[in-house]
Design an enzyme around this catalytic site. Structure first.
Site, mmCIF file in Angstrom:
data_model
loop_
_atom_site.group_PDB
_atom_site.id
_atom_site.type_symbol
_atom_site.label_atom_id
_atom_site.label_comp_id
_atom_site.label_asym_id
_atom_site.label_seq_id
_atom_site.Cartn_x
_atom_site.Cartn_y
_atom_site.Cartn_z
ATOM 1 N N ARG A 46 44.355 10.167 71.206
ATOM 2 C CA ARG A 46 44.734 10.177 72.628
ATOM 3 C C ARG A 46 44.298 8.916 73.373
ATOM 4 N NH1 ARG A 46 42.227 11.646 76.691
ATOM 5 N NH2 ARG A 46 40.709 12.896 75.559
ATOM 6 N N TYR A 100 69.567 8.585 83.407
ATOM 7 C CA TYR A 100 69.461 9.676 82.437
ATOM 8 C C TYR A 100 69.041 10.946 83.199
ATOM 9 C CZ TYR A 100 67.445 12.521 78.731
ATOM 10 O OH TYR A 100 67.121 13.553 77.891
ATOM 11 N N LYS A 197 66.127 8.006 70.240
ATOM 12 C CA LYS A 197 67.500 7.554 70.047
ATOM 13 C C LYS A 197 67.553 6.452 68.979
ATOM 14 C CE LYS A 197 67.687 10.463 73.348
ATOM 15 N NZ LYS A 197 67.702 10.160 74.766
HETATM 16 C C1 LIG Z 1 66.961 10.609 75.864
HETATM 17 C C2 LIG Z 1 66.708 9.656 76.954
HETATM 18 C C3 LIG Z 1 65.516 9.693 77.695
HETATM 19 C C4 LIG Z 1 64.450 10.739 77.477
HETATM 20 O O1 LIG Z 1 63.851 10.622 76.244
HETATM 21 P P1 LIG Z 1 63.184 11.870 75.428
HETATM 22 O O2 LIG Z 1 62.782 11.225 74.159
HETATM 23 O O3 LIG Z 1 64.222 12.924 75.310
HETATM 24 O O4 LIG Z 1 62.023 12.326 76.236
HETATM 25 C C5 LIG Z 1 65.348 8.734 78.677
HETATM 26 N N1 LIG Z 1 66.295 7.804 78.950
HETATM 27 C C6 LIG Z 1 67.451 7.745 78.257
HETATM 28 C C7 LIG Z 1 68.454 6.697 78.588
HETATM 29 C C8 LIG Z 1 67.701 8.664 77.244
HETATM 30 O O5 LIG Z 1 68.865 8.616 76.583
#
Ligand SMILES: *Cc1c(COP(=O)(O)O)cnc(C)c1O
Length: 379
Positions: A46, A100, A197
């Site tokens: 952490r 988002y 992503k």
């Molecule tokens: C998915 C996404 C997020 C959030 O991310 P998580 O990993 O789901 O918490 C933030 N910004 C964009 C552009 C995204 O596609």
């Protein structure tokens, strides 16, 4: 390592050699308990300073041309920790409205509770951001390319606006990935990623990253220790493995998305295609100026029934999320933008016939064949 090309940095930056076996890959150090004798600050998950956390942080800092990176357990952990590290009671922040959904929700749900005011900017014009700046504005937050219409904000102009007004510029760089856009080179202070992503890239890791200067990095790290959204050693090792192929994957996704966009733009059952790499895209000139590649995301409007079309696809899967090696498709009006009224949606150009494609690394002819067959079979 910063002078090396991205593709080489992906493979080598940050990695450590096991002194005992001298194996080719970074070992996994799962310890949560480390020696405290004679060390400045002992390692602890952490505290964001265990060996595997340091390795992925170093690789991400190299890829974004930053000094310091902090790796979180989700994109939202990176985003919320950064915002609360940079803002306090009485401050004001400016946000792009076209964000988002999760970020938009977090802002509208959480900031007011802490006495932080904000303005949401409706269009992408820098003059609109300038108008929204107040004497106590401490953060300007943008996301470019945006979801789902791939609209662009002028990154250099936003960075300059922030410097002139004493605000920290923050960008969500998820859609571009560090291969296609390096905002720190354009003057941005903090670059955020949902690593779930493109960085993870195989639809099997949830993580997030903040990349910035040493000074801001220390500030974000201090808050991160308090909020506790750290990533464990096993996931850091998996992320490191994914990052080794980031450039290969993204370059293939760029190429596929460009070819699929051109294919769709010429298709009789398609009325519109949104992709920054197309000359017909309203921000194509800006994309050429500030992006290194046009990305793997595109959206398009079809002339047939969107539900039938999606069901008729054989290889491309309907799925939330994006950035994986497999191509996935979503209907924004049924997913990310379902809570917005039809009227509002149509005003901003999101119709029921719009679909968003996250292009994978498959053979492009298999992708266009799948799309063509489904477009022809739907009514
Ligand atoms: C998915 C996404 C997020 C959030 O991310 P998580 O990993 O789901 O918490 C933030 N910004 C964009 C552009 C995204 O596609």
């Amino acid at each position: 390592m910063n002078s090396k090309s991205k593709i080489t940095q992906c493979v080598h930056s940050g990695s450590i050699i096991d002194p005992i076996t001298r194996g080719a890959v970074t070992p996994i150090y799962p310890s949560t308990a480390y020696d405290y004798i004679d060390v400045e600050r002992f390692a602890y998950p952490r505290y964001f300073n265990t060996p595997n956390q340091r390795v992925v942080s170093e690789k991400m800092a190299a890829l974004e041309n930053g000094e310091r990176a902090i790796v979180f357990s989700s994109g939202m952990a990176a985003i919320s920790t950064t915002l609360f590290a940079l803002l306090k009671q009485g401050d004001h922040a400016v946000f792009q409205n076209d964000l988002y959904g999760g970020t938009h929700h977090a802002i509208t749900q959480e900031l007011k509770k802490s006495g932080i005011a904000y303005t949401l900017v409706d269009d992408m014009d820098v003059s609109s951001y300038e108008k929204a700046i107040q004497p106590n504005t401490k953060v300007v937050f943008i996301e470019t390319p945006s979801n789902p219409l791939l609209k662009l904000v002028d990154i250099r102009a936003i960075a300059e606006l922030c410097k002139d007004n004493g605000a920290v510029s923050v960008i969500d760089n998820t859609f571009a990935s560090p291969i296609n856009q390096n905002p720190i080179d354009l003057g941005i202070d903090v670059v955020l990623h949902s690593g779930t992503k493109y960085l993870g890239g195989h639809s099997d890791i949830c993580c997030g990253v903040a990349v910035t200067s040493e000074k801001l990095g220390e500030k974000i790290n201090e808050s991160a220790i308090n909020f506790g959204g750290s990533l464990n050693a096993q996931m850091c090792a998996l992320l490191e493995r994914s990052l080794k192929t980031l450039a290969l994957r993204v370059n293939q996704q760029n190429s596929n998305a460009q070819q699929v966009s051109e294919f769709l733009a010429a298709h009789e059952k398609v009325s519109k295609v949104y992709y920054p790499g197309l000359e017909t895209h309203e921000d194509h000139a800006l994309a050429k100026d500030q992006m290194l590649g046009f990305g793997g995301m595109l959206s398009f409007e079809i002339k047939t029934d969107p539900d039938q079309f999606v069901k008729a696809l054989e290889m491309i899967k309907p799925a939330m999320s994006l950035g994986g090696i497999e191509s996935t498709i979503t209907s924004p009006t049924q997913t990310s933008h379902s809570k917005i009224s039809k009227e509002e949606r149509e005003k901003v150009g999101i119709s029921d016939f719009l679909l968003r494609l996250s292009t994978g690394i498959e053979d492009v002819h298999d992708l266009t064949r799948d799309l063509d067959k489904a477009l022809r079979s739907a009514r």
